[in-house]
Design an enzyme around this catalytic site. Structure first.
Site, PDB file in Angstrom:
ATOM      1  N   PRO A   2      89.194 100.343 -25.399  1.00  0.00           N
ATOM      2  CA  PRO A   2      87.982 100.967 -24.906  1.00  0.00           C
ATOM      3  C   PRO A   2      88.049 102.499 -24.920  1.00  0.00           C
ATOM      4  O   PRO A   2      88.957 103.083 -24.341  1.00  0.00           O
ATOM      5  CB  PRO A   2      87.861 100.439 -23.471  1.00  0.00           C
ATOM      6  CG  PRO A   2      89.191  99.890 -23.131  1.00  0.00           C
ATOM      7  CD  PRO A   2      89.972  99.690 -24.360  1.00  0.00           C
ATOM      8  N   GLU A   3      87.120 103.114 -25.609  1.00  0.00           N
ATOM      9  CA  GLU A   3      86.943 104.564 -25.512  1.00  0.00           C
ATOM     10  C   GLU A   3      85.606 104.829 -24.853  1.00  0.00           C
ATOM     11  O   GLU A   3      84.983 103.911 -24.332  1.00  0.00           O
ATOM     12  CB  GLU A   3      87.032 105.207 -26.897  1.00  0.00           C
ATOM     13  CG  GLU A   3      88.435 105.078 -27.478  1.00  0.00           C
ATOM     14  CD  GLU A   3      88.646 105.924 -28.717  1.00  0.00           C
ATOM     15  OE1 GLU A   3      88.042 107.000 -28.815  1.00  0.00           O
ATOM     16  OE2 GLU A   3      89.392 105.488 -29.589  1.00  0.00           O
ATOM     17  N   HIS A  90      96.223  86.337 -18.185  1.00  0.00           N
ATOM     18  CA  HIS A  90      96.111  87.790 -18.104  1.00  0.00           C
ATOM     19  C   HIS A  90      95.097  88.269 -17.073  1.00  0.00           C
ATOM     20  O   HIS A  90      94.789  89.457 -17.010  1.00  0.00           O
ATOM     21  CB  HIS A  90      95.755  88.356 -19.479  1.00  0.00           C
ATOM     22  CG  HIS A  90      96.766  88.020 -20.523  1.00  0.00           C
ATOM     23  ND1 HIS A  90      98.090  88.346 -20.405  1.00  0.00           N
ATOM     24  CD2 HIS A  90      96.654  87.354 -21.693  1.00  0.00           C
ATOM     25  CE1 HIS A  90      98.749  87.908 -21.462  1.00  0.00           C
ATOM     26  NE2 HIS A  90      97.893  87.300 -22.261  1.00  0.00           N
ATOM     27  N   ARG A 109      97.781  93.872 -21.563  1.00  0.00           N
ATOM     28  CA  ARG A 109      98.947  94.771 -21.624  1.00  0.00           C
ATOM     29  C   ARG A 109      99.191  95.549 -20.337  1.00  0.00           C
ATOM     30  O   ARG A 109     100.166  96.283 -20.233  1.00  0.00           O
ATOM     31  CB  ARG A 109      98.790  95.749 -22.782  1.00  0.00           C
ATOM     32  CG  ARG A 109      98.886  95.050 -24.104  1.00  0.00           C
ATOM     33  CD  ARG A 109      98.863  96.024 -25.255  1.00  0.00           C
ATOM     34  NE  ARG A 109      98.343  95.356 -26.427  1.00  0.00           N
ATOM     35  CZ  ARG A 109      98.027  95.972 -27.555  1.00  0.00           C
ATOM     36  NH1 ARG A 109      98.158  97.267 -27.653  1.00  0.00           N
ATOM     37  NH2 ARG A 109      97.571  95.303 -28.569  1.00  0.00           N
TER      38      ARG A 109
END
Length: 269
Positions: A2-3, A90, A109
DNA sequence: ACACACTCCTGAATGC
DNA sequence: TGCATTCAGGAGTGTG
């Protein structure tokens, strides 16, 4: 990953869901994100959400008693549930809302984080950020003046959030291609006209990416599960050994400050 | 203050 | 086929 455009998209989705709702409580499945989820978030109880907004790549949930700052890191994903659902591998936490909806945060992550700030706190993260790239404060004069002082590559400059907030690797590569500037050029050697082009390219590319709901490379999803559609418009990012879409020569791949850079040595100088 | 390497993490891709 | 290694990346932290 995500940016700014992806975060903007996510914020507009969760703003619609969360503003004026009450978070009844949270359920934490895994608090081991980049930093441990603080007890203020674990113990949220019957608290109204006043606002949801974005600054750079940070998501801010403004509550009565303070605010939550969320960063998605590389793989942070929100999803909207209409019933309680068992946690997957996750998944990190659920926000249980007063209309029976549940907002779930997952992060493979675990580079993301959720932090709590009291309303009177000075904010460690937001206070250091440079201007928003789509605001008028980010303009050619600003870029020109600030780049004069820096002995770093223009790409490192663009990716440093204290100079301009929210530009990550994908959009730095794409903006530099569009403005014809090679990523390794020293920022102090970019002339005024190039600053004009670069600012225009950044604003244009970010705006188009927001319209197309961001770029999906691997992990980014909108909250409704749909994928971003900007990836098909990428001209250089991820196109190692492919042909330049402008001049048909091979694109170059290098590692720059431990990040991938992609460029065309004929179209960029 | 500045520039830059290191670090966290997982899973996909690659190598032998 | 299978195991081991490499790579991707944001951004705070540490070093010179």
């Amino acid at each position: 990953m995500p940016e700014l455009p992806e975060v903007e998209n996510i914020v507009s989705c969760i703003r619609n869901i969360l503003v004026n709702r009450i978070i009844l409580y949270t359920i934490i499945k895994n608090d081991r994100l980049r930093w441990c989820i603080p007890f203020e978030i674990k113990q949220l109880f019957n608290v109204r959400v006043f606002n949801v907004y974005r600054r750079g790549k940070y998501i801010i949930l403004k509550l009565y008693s303070g605010y939550i700052i969320i960063h998605l890191g590389m793989t942070g994903v929100f999803s909207l549930l209409f019933n309680k659902l068992n946690f997957g591998k996750h998944d990190c936490l659920d926000l249980i809302l007063d209309n029976n909806m549940i907002i779930r945060y997952s992060d493979c992550r675990k580079f993301g984080f959720w932090l709590w700030f009291n309303k009177e706190d000075k904010n460690f993260f937001l206070d250091k950020l440079g201007p928003e790239p789509l605001s008028e404060n980010f303009n050619c004069n600003y870029l020109y003046n600030l780049t004069r002082l820096r002995k770093i590559s223009i790409k490192s400059f663009l990716m440093n959030s204290k100079f301009v907030a929210g530009i990550g690797n994908i959009y730095a590569n794409e903006s530099l291609f569009q403005s014809g500037i090679i990523p390794t050029r020293l920022s102090m050697n970019i002339n005024f006209n190039e600053c004009v082009n670069l600012v225009n390219s950044i604003k244009k590319i970010l705006s188009i990416a927001i319209k197309h709901n961001g770029t999906t490379i691997k992990n980014f999803k909108q909250i409704n599960g749909k994928l971003g559609e900007f990836s098909k418009y990428l001209k250089v990012y991820g196109r190692k050994n492919k042909l330049c879409k402008k001049c048909n020569n091979l694109l170059i791949y290098i590692r720059q400050n431990q990040r991938s850079s992609f460029f065309c040595k004929f179209c960029q100088s």
